[in-house]
Design an enzyme around this catalytic site. Structure first.
Site, mmCIF file in Angstrom:
data_model
loop_
_atom_site.group_PDB
_atom_site.id
_atom_site.type_symbol
_atom_site.label_atom_id
_atom_site.label_comp_id
_atom_site.label_asym_id
_atom_site.label_seq_id
_atom_site.Cartn_x
_atom_site.Cartn_y
_atom_site.Cartn_z
ATOM 1 N N GLU A 123 -0.548 -10.998 -7.693
ATOM 2 C CA GLU A 123 -0.920 -10.200 -8.848
ATOM 3 C C GLU A 123 0.334 -9.880 -9.643
ATOM 4 O OE1 GLU A 123 -4.867 -7.510 -7.780
ATOM 5 O OE2 GLU A 123 -2.878 -6.612 -7.663
ATOM 6 N N GLY A 162 -3.447 -0.818 2.497
ATOM 7 C CA GLY A 162 -2.654 0.229 3.120
ATOM 8 C C GLY A 162 -1.167 -0.023 3.075
ATOM 9 N N LYS A 193 1.045 6.937 0.337
ATOM 10 C CA LYS A 193 0.953 8.083 -0.564
ATOM 11 C C LYS A 193 1.565 9.331 0.065
ATOM 12 C CE LYS A 193 -3.341 5.974 -2.072
ATOM 13 N NZ LYS A 193 -4.816 5.995 -1.923
ATOM 14 N N LYS A 235 0.203 -10.079 -1.969
ATOM 15 C CA LYS A 235 -0.664 -9.105 -1.309
ATOM 16 C C LYS A 235 -1.513 -9.795 -0.256
ATOM 17 C CE LYS A 235 -2.278 -5.728 -3.873
ATOM 18 N NZ LYS A 235 -3.016 -4.976 -4.930
ATOM 19 N N ARG A 260 -14.453 3.901 2.841
ATOM 20 C CA ARG A 260 -14.336 4.941 3.873
ATOM 21 C C ARG A 260 -13.938 6.238 3.192
ATOM 22 N NH1 ARG A 260 -8.913 5.332 3.535
ATOM 23 N NH2 ARG A 260 -7.697 3.405 3.333
ATOM 24 N N HIS A 311 -0.971 5.109 -10.154
ATOM 25 C CA HIS A 311 -2.030 4.740 -9.214
ATOM 26 C C HIS A 311 -3.130 5.798 -9.341
ATOM 27 C CE1 HIS A 311 -3.059 3.050 -4.984
ATOM 28 N NE2 HIS A 311 -4.112 3.637 -5.495
#
Length: 469
Positions: A210, A174, A247, A168, A303, A218
């Site tokens: 990870e 994103g 998503k 990651k 945000r 999620h």
């Protein structure tokens, strides 16, 4: 970070610069209008005719179509905001919304940044620092690593963590700079690809590891914090249906999790936000191991989220207006006990893409645009009949959100809403979303972050069957 920052007095915000485009720009403009605030929207040359430009009190061109020269240019955006007499700037999501440097520059210019403090953005924006903060706040963590500097180091760490693992990007999220590694011989190529993608997206190739959970959900928690130190959560959302970490469908509340797990997830989200004195709307994201029934911290997004409408539908709270009120130093008008989510909401993202052709982007002229209407249906969009979708930006053209007293009712309403969504001139993801909503797997709430692959196979088989009839 340092520099002079003008104190904000309650009610001192009266004209807001919208530093974004698409449906979120329209969403912000309408929230401002509901509060009696003037709006100025910055538009690129390609977005002069968007719905946001028509709805705002004023539209100002901030540069050419390329995002790097318009929506990602802090100099151009600040010049436009200051030049039009705006006293606040809302960044929306994406672009510069999670740039601590941009938030600091707004503050130094005497402009209210409608979001958290620059140092809060910075601390949560670096995923390694965010992991350390979450661990100190008592949030459960996936087995993982600190910064990894080479494939060899990553391989040694991965043996200790156990495969599969995920590489990651440390500097962003994103879905960019993320690679799943199933076994050791895949690591070197995945490391190079993830580092290159992270460097291109964030200007920083730093990576960490990870453990990767195969049967995972999620789940994310919406939080709000004001400048007086009040922190609340507004429940959780399930965002498990994803394609390439993007998503597609979101819902609230999350199906299939126990009341105790829900309570724990929401409590630790608030604890993390409180540990940094968080101000504004934010989302704490978790991964839930469905086999072990444990949850782990992923990241915090500082945000407004694309999927915020599902939370608004079940709580009745306008999150963008709350952002604006917090930014002008007003305290939250409710406590945790006042927030009682009711019913069920589902959001489907409508993209201008061809699902039958590998989700290839499909810009072009909308010859027909007839969104569904009716009670308990909401469509957030910047499109209209005759609008030309430009090829330069994200392909999201609308979000369809429905509410039902139960999940079954919400699913049925969404199926009817998608069937009544009239679009012509471009390809959209509507057919695939209709297939998802009709799927027994989705209907039973038995999805995980890998479910889209199977749902795509079902969709392709159905399409092929239709062609042979």
């Amino acid at each position: 970070m340092s520099g002079p920052v003008r104190p904000v007095l309650p009610g001192s915000v009266s004209r807001v610069f919208v530093a974004n485009r698409g449906e979120i720009a329209v969403r912000i403009i309408r929230a401002c209008q509901g509060m009696g605030l003037e709006t100025v929207v910055g538009v690129s040359e390609a977005d002069r005719d968007t719905l946001g430009a028509r709805l705002a009190d004023r539209a100002v061109c901030v540069g050419p179509a390329a995002a790097a020269d318009s929506y990602l240019s802090s100099d151009r955006l600040l010049a436009a905001a200051l030049g039009t007499g705006c006293d606040a700037l809302h960044p929306g999501y994406g672009f510069l919304s999670e740039s601590a440097q941009f938030a600091q520059r707004c503050a130094q210019a005497g402009m209210v940044f409608v979001g958290p403090l620059p140092e809060q953005i910075q601390r949560m924006g670096n995923k390694l620092e965010a992991r350390a903060l979450a661990q100190r706040a008592g949030v459960p963590m996936l087995p993982g690593s600190a910064l990894v500097r080479s494939p060899a180091e990553a391989g040694e760490l991965a043996r200790g963590i156990g495969y599969p693992v995920m590489l990651k990007a440390a500097a962003g999220g994103g879905g960019r700079g993320m690679k799943i590694v199933g076994q050791a011989d895949e690591l070197e190529a995945a490391f190079a690809a993830a580092a290159a993608e992270a460097r291109a997206a964030f200007g920083d190739a730093s990576l960490y590891l990870e453990r990767y959970l195969v049967n995972a959900r999620h789940i994310e928690v919406q939080v709000l914090g004001d400048q007086q130190g009040n922190i609340v959560h507004l429940g959780e959302r399930d965002c498990s249906l994803q394609r390439r970490h993007q998503k597609l469908v979101e819902e609230s509340p999350a199906p299939g999790i126990t009341p105790e797990l829900r309570r724990q997830i929401c409590e630790v989200a608030v604890a993390l936000a409180r540990s940094i004195g968080y101000q504004s709307a934010g989302t704490v994201e978790f991964i839930v191991d469905q086999d072990a029934r444990h949850f782990y911290f992923l990241e915090m997004n500082t945000r407004i989220q694309v999927e915020h409408p599902v939370t608004e539908m079940v709580t009745g709270i306008d999150l963008v207006q709350q952002q604006l009120r917090i930014a002008r130093a007003e305290p939250l008008p409710f406590s945790q006990a006042d927030i009682v989510p009711r019913g069920h909401a589902i959001e489907c993202r409508i993209n201008a893409e061809s699902p039958s052709d590998g989700f290839r982007p499909s810009p072009g002229l909308l010859t027909t645009w007839s969104p569904p209407q009716g009670p308990n249906i909401r469509v957030d969009t910047h499109c209209y009949a005759g609008y030309r979708i430009p090829p330069f930006y994200d392909s999201l053209i609308a979000k369809t959100v429905v509410y039902g007293s139960t999940r079954a009712q919400a699913i049925e309403r969404m199926r009817h809403a998608l069937a009544r969504f009239g679009v012509a001139g471009v390809h959209t993801t509507l057919p695939f979303l209709q297939s998802v909503l009709a799927s027994p797997t989705f209907g039973a709430g038995r999805v995980n972050t890998q479910s889209v692959d199977a749902l795509l196979l079902d969709f392709a088989a159905a399409q092929a069957a239709d062609e042979t009839v």
